[in-house]
Write an enzyme that holds these catalytic residues in place. Structure first.
Site, short mmCIF file in Angstrom:
data_model
loop_
_atom_site.label_atom_id
_atom_site.label_comp_id
_atom_site.label_asym_id
_atom_site.label_seq_id
_atom_site.Cartn_x
_atom_site.Cartn_y
_atom_site.Cartn_z
N GLY A 50 0.87 -1.17 0.00
CA GLY A 50 0.00 0.00 0.00
C GLY A 50 0.90 1.21 0.00
N GLU A 51 0.69 2.09 0.93
CA GLU A 51 1.50 3.30 1.01
C GLU A 51 2.03 3.38 2.44
OE1 GLU A 51 3.64 6.16 0.78
OE2 GLU A 51 2.74 5.56 -1.13
N SER A 52 3.34 3.18 2.58
CA SER A 52 3.89 3.03 3.93
C SER A 52 3.80 4.30 4.77
CB SER A 52 5.35 2.54 3.86
OG SER A 52 6.14 3.43 3.12
N CYS A 82 6.04 -5.41 0.41
CA CYS A 82 6.18 -4.08 -0.19
C CYS A 82 6.10 -2.98 0.88
CB CYS A 82 5.18 -3.91 -1.32
SG CYS A 82 5.73 -2.67 -2.50
N ARG A 111 12.87 3.40 -0.45
CA ARG A 111 11.52 3.42 -1.05
C ARG A 111 11.59 3.76 -2.53
NH1 ARG A 111 7.89 7.54 1.23
NH2 ARG A 111 6.29 6.33 0.19
N ILE A 139 5.49 -3.38 -7.48
CA ILE A 139 4.76 -2.12 -7.71
C ILE A 139 5.39 -1.03 -6.86
CG2 ILE A 139 2.51 -0.96 -7.61
CD1 ILE A 139 1.23 -3.80 -7.69
N ARG A 140 6.10 -0.14 -7.52
CA ARG A 140 6.82 0.91 -6.78
C ARG A 140 7.49 0.32 -5.54
NH1 ARG A 140 6.19 6.04 -7.90
NH2 ARG A 140 6.10 6.77 -5.77
N HIS A 175 4.67 -8.53 -4.52
CA HIS A 175 3.29 -8.76 -4.04
C HIS A 175 2.84 -10.19 -4.31
CE1 HIS A 175 1.87 -4.59 -3.21
NE2 HIS A 175 2.91 -4.29 -3.98
N GLU A 177 0.52 -11.73 -3.06
CA GLU A 177 -0.95 -11.85 -2.95
C GLU A 177 -1.64 -11.51 -4.26
OE1 GLU A 177 0.84 -9.38 -2.08
OE2 GLU A 177 -0.23 -7.48 -2.23
N1 GLN Z 1 5.95 2.82 -2.64
C1 GLN Z 1 5.12 2.38 -1.55
C2 GLN Z 1 5.62 2.92 -0.23
O1 GLN Z 1 6.66 3.48 -0.15
C3 GLN Z 1 5.06 0.87 -1.47
C4 GLN Z 1 4.38 0.34 -2.70
C5 GLN Z 1 3.60 -0.91 -2.47
O2 GLN Z 1 3.35 -1.34 -1.33
N2 GLN Z 1 3.12 -1.47 -3.53
O3 GLN Z 1 4.96 2.78 0.75
#
Ligand code: GLN
Length: 194
Positions: A50-52, A82, A111, A139-140, A175, A177
């Site tokens: 997600g977005e940390s 992630c 990150r 993903i990123r 990921h 999942e």
């Molecule tokens: N770029 C996101 C972060 O820094 C992590 C990306 C992800 O969980 N798919 O939180």
């Protein structure tokens, strides 16, 4: 532990539903964790992607950060993917200064470190203990920049570890999942039930 593992999935933000589905396919008893009390009957926890930065804030505002830190210190198995990997790392670079992490596994991560062109990509990786390659979705993703003593590298891609494990903590930069291959989740359940 002989009973079915009861596995919590941190459900504050991000890709938690897909983790729940994977764990259920494997027969785990799954709980969504949003509040400190939800942790009480969990044997283990998955921290999703997600977005940390956001997740770190929600961990604080929900009151989960400190009780969760204590459970991790007391040896509850945790698996972070992630953003979840970022939250478990010892040191995070390119993060906001107020972003907190649990220092649960001795790795440093950067990150969004795979560069703009390949922000998101998919590739097959070889995983220790698996006979067939694993299709991994990034993903990123964070890049692991340092591996401490006692951390086992289970898979690498492009010169960096992408799946790591210490005694009770496992972390993936990708990921697992998001594919229907549940072997990484099975590895975690095996850790929990060991
Ligand atoms: N770029 C996101 C972060 O820094 C992590 C990306 C992800 O969980 N798919 O939180």
């Amino acid at each position: 532990m002989s009973a079915r593992a009861r596995i919590g999935v941190l459900a504050l933000q991000g890709a938690f539903a897909a983790h729940e589905a994977a764990l259920k396919r494997l027969g785990a008893d799954v709980r969504e964790v949003r509040l400190p009390a939800d942790l009480d009957d969990c044997d283990a926890l998955v921290m999703p992607g997600g977005e940390s930065t956001t997740m770190s804030k929600l961990l604080e505002s929900s009151g989960l950060f400190d009780p969760l830190a204590k459970r991790i210190t007391d040896g509850m198995p945790v698996f972070g993917t992630c953003a979840g990997m970022i939250l478990l790392a010892s040191h995070v670079s390119d993060a906001r200064p107020d972003q907190r992490s649990f220092s649960a596994i001795d790795i440093d991560v950067q990150r969004n470190a795979y560069g703009r062109q390949v922000d998101s990509f998919e590739t097959d990786i070889a995983v220790k203990g698996m006979t067939e390659p694993l299709h991994a979705v990034f993903i990123r993703a964070p890049r692991v920049t340092r591996i401490g003593d006692g951390v086992e590298v289970l898979a690498e891609h492009a010169g960096a570890a992408v799946l790591v494990r210490s005694k009770t903590v496992m972390a993936a930069a990708f990921h697992p999942e998001l594919t229907d291959d549940d072997r990484v989740h099975q590895m975690f359940i095996d850790m929990v039930e060991a």
